[in-house]
Design a protein around this motif. Structure first.
Motif, PDB file in Angstrom:
ATOM      1  N   ASN A  45       0.650  -1.238   0.044  1.00 28.85           N
ATOM      2  CA  ASN A  45      -0.027   0.041  -0.110  1.00 28.85           C
ATOM      3  C   ASN A  45       0.809   0.942   0.273  1.00 28.85           C
ATOM      4  OD1 ASN A  45      -2.731   1.871   0.259  1.00 28.85           O
ATOM      5  ND2 ASN A  45      -2.025   2.254   2.757  1.00 28.85           N
ATOM      6  N   ALA A  46       1.862   1.323   0.917  1.00 25.28           N
ATOM      7  CA  ALA A  46       2.755   2.407   0.964  1.00 25.28           C
ATOM      8  C   ALA A  46       3.631   2.543  -0.438  1.00 25.28           C
ATOM      9  CB  ALA A  46       3.820   2.389   2.330  1.00 25.28           C
ATOM     10  N   THR A  47       3.930   1.474  -1.313  1.00 20.34           N
ATOM     11  CA  THR A  47       4.642   1.375  -2.470  1.00 20.34           C
ATOM     12  C   THR A  47       3.550   2.030  -3.375  1.00 20.34           C
ATOM     13  OG1 THR A  47       6.224  -0.264  -1.162  1.00 20.34           O
ATOM     14  CG2 THR A  47       6.302   0.427  -3.821  1.00 20.34           C
ATOM     15  N   SER A  90      -1.402   8.438   7.667  1.00 26.06           N
ATOM     16  CA  SER A  90       0.027   7.563   7.258  1.00 26.06           C
ATOM     17  C   SER A  90       0.520   7.105   8.378  1.00 26.06           C
ATOM     18  CB  SER A  90       1.310   8.166   6.739  1.00 26.06           C
ATOM     19  OG  SER A  90       0.833   9.469   5.749  1.00 26.06           O
ATOM     20  N   LEU A  93      -1.222   3.816   8.961  1.00 24.91           N
ATOM     21  CA  LEU A  93      -1.353   2.558   8.593  1.00 24.91           C
ATOM     22  C   LEU A  93      -0.033   2.112   8.357  1.00 24.91           C
ATOM     23  CD1 LEU A  93      -1.110   0.693   6.118  1.00 24.91           C
ATOM     24  CD2 LEU A  93       0.341   2.401   4.657  1.00 24.91           C
ATOM     25  N   MET A  94       1.093   3.098   9.582  1.00 18.70           N
ATOM     26  CA  MET A  94       2.387   2.121  10.528  1.00 18.70           C
ATOM     27  C   MET A  94       2.312   1.764  11.338  1.00 18.70           C
ATOM     28  SD  MET A  94       4.252   5.814   9.930  1.00 18.70           S
ATOM     29  CE  MET A  94       5.426   6.958   8.189  1.00 18.70           C
ATOM     30  N   TYR A 150      -4.054   6.799   5.060  1.00 16.59           N
ATOM     31  CA  TYR A 150      -4.409   5.556   5.015  1.00 16.59           C
ATOM     32  C   TYR A 150      -4.550   4.734   3.684  1.00 16.59           C
ATOM     33  CZ  TYR A 150      -5.995   1.378   7.731  1.00 16.59           C
ATOM     34  OH  TYR A 150      -5.334  -0.284   8.175  1.00 16.59           O
ATOM     35  N   SER A 186      -0.408  12.759  -0.440  1.00 19.04           N
ATOM     36  CA  SER A 186       0.631  12.269  -1.454  1.00 19.04           C
ATOM     37  C   SER A 186       2.672  12.846  -1.089  1.00 19.04           C
ATOM     38  CB  SER A 186       0.860  11.975  -2.763  1.00 19.04           C
ATOM     39  OG  SER A 186      -0.205  11.703  -3.145  1.00 19.04           O
ATOM     40  N   SER A 189       3.017  11.365   2.723  1.00 24.56           N
ATOM     41  CA  SER A 189       2.786  10.577   2.740  1.00 24.56           C
ATOM     42  C   SER A 189       3.681   9.801   2.437  1.00 24.56           C
ATOM     43  CB  SER A 189       1.236   9.276   2.022  1.00 24.56           C
ATOM     44  OG  SER A 189       0.356  10.552   2.919  1.00 24.56           O
ATOM     45  N   PHE A 193       5.857   7.180   4.648  1.00 26.32           N
ATOM     46  CA  PHE A 193       6.165   6.213   4.642  1.00 26.32           C
ATOM     47  C   PHE A 193       8.368   5.175   4.276  1.00 26.32           C
ATOM     48  CE2 PHE A 193       2.267   5.869   2.523  1.00 26.32           C
ATOM     49  CZ  PHE A 193       1.238   5.252   3.675  1.00 26.32           C
ATOM     50  N   LEU A 198       8.707   1.419   4.765  1.00 28.20           N
ATOM     51  CA  LEU A 198       7.889   0.744   4.784  1.00 28.20           C
ATOM     52  C   LEU A 198       7.759   0.774   2.517  1.00 28.20           C
ATOM     53  CD1 LEU A 198       5.010   2.423   6.827  1.00 28.20           C
ATOM     54  CD2 LEU A 198       6.519  -0.183   6.499  1.00 28.20           C
ATOM     55  N   VAL A 199       8.778   1.653   1.533  1.00 33.87           N
ATOM     56  CA  VAL A 199       9.037   1.220   0.515  1.00 33.87           C
ATOM     57  C   VAL A 199       9.569   0.257   0.596  1.00 33.87           C
ATOM     58  CG1 VAL A 199       8.927   2.886  -0.838  1.00 33.87           C
ATOM     59  CG2 VAL A 199       7.940   4.243   0.783  1.00 33.87           C
TER      60      VAL A 199
END
Length: 251
Positions: A45-47, A90, A93-94, A150, A186, A189, A193, A198-199
């Motif tokens: 999702n992050a990528t 964001s 999500l983490m 998110y 973005s 975010s 990320f 997370l990427v």
């Protein structure tokens, strides 16, 4: 990342660039492709958010004339709210585990697909229930930005519907503001990320290039496809991905 996975991710990102230029819905391709390539759901999702980021920048530059018509003070206020909401989403999500996020994804995909299908109708029926300068308008933007931070799917549609509720009617200005705020969201975010690790950068770099090429080179091709046909294809993909991820998460 194998050659076959690289080809799949590149094609998905290119098609997503085309879709986002014409009708939106690119997340329905980039996120599932990353998961199919073996990337964990939260990282996927992050990528995916990173992969479509260049398109927002290009769009914001393209809509600079429309953005210039928004008063500077208002633009700063809206951008600040968008940054806060995007960062909060964001961060949420983490702290989500892959298992929990996997169970939430089908609902998010279904919600985004329905928004894609009925967002135009919602926007047309919108009334000036609040403006971007009022408390209700800013609260709505905060909630939309939280969702966008998110899970990026359907963000543009939600923003357009929100602007309609504010009483905006100039579609070009609405699209410009949507693109500008999407870029702001973005940006925060992607930064969050990246700092959190997370990427998946090899996949992200490939998809950023492909989505940018899709947005530019693929747009003329996409414009030849009747809009109802393209919307039907995107909706079919959305519902199909919803079912696939529901089966994957719950069975």
């Amino acid at each position: 990342m194998t050659l076959a996975e690289a080809a799949m991710l590149g094609l998905a990102a290119f098609a997503a660039g085309v879709m986002n230029t014409v009708a939106g819905g690119g997340t329905f391709l980039t996120f599932p492709a990353l998961v199919l390539a073996g990337v964990p759901p939260v990282v996927a999702n992050a990528t995916s958010a990173v992969a479509v980021f260049p398109g927002y920048l290009a769009g914001a530059i393209g809509f600079r004339a429309e953005l210039a018509r928004v008063p500077l003070r208002q633009m700063v206020r809206l951008s600040a709210v968008t940054l806060v909401g995007g960062l909060a989403g964001s961060l949420l999500l983490m702290v989500s585990s892959n298992e929990a996020f996997s169970r939430i994804v089908p609902g998010l995909l279904l919600f985004a697909t329905l928004l894609f299908l009925f967002g135009d109708r919602l926007a047309r029926q919108g009334t000036a229930a609040g403006t971007g300068d009022g408390a209700l308008g800013l609260a709505g933007l905060l909630l939309v930005s939280l969702y966008g931070g998110y899970f990026n799917g359907g963000l543009g549609i939600m923003l357009l519907a929100l602007f309609a509720l504010w009483g905006m009617r100039d579609l070009h200005q609405m699209n410009g503001l949507k693109t500008g705020l999407s870029f702001v969201l973005s940006a925060i975010s992607v930064a969050a990320f990246a700092v959190a690790g997370l990427v998946a950068w090899p996949q992200a770099a490939l998809m950023m290039v492909a989505s940018t090429l899709g947005g530019y080179a693929g747009a003329p091709l996409a414009r030849r496809i009747p809009r109802p046909v393209l919307r039907g294809l995107i909706a079919t993909i959305g519902f199909g991905m919803t079912a696939a991820f529901a089966i994957r998460a719950w069975l």
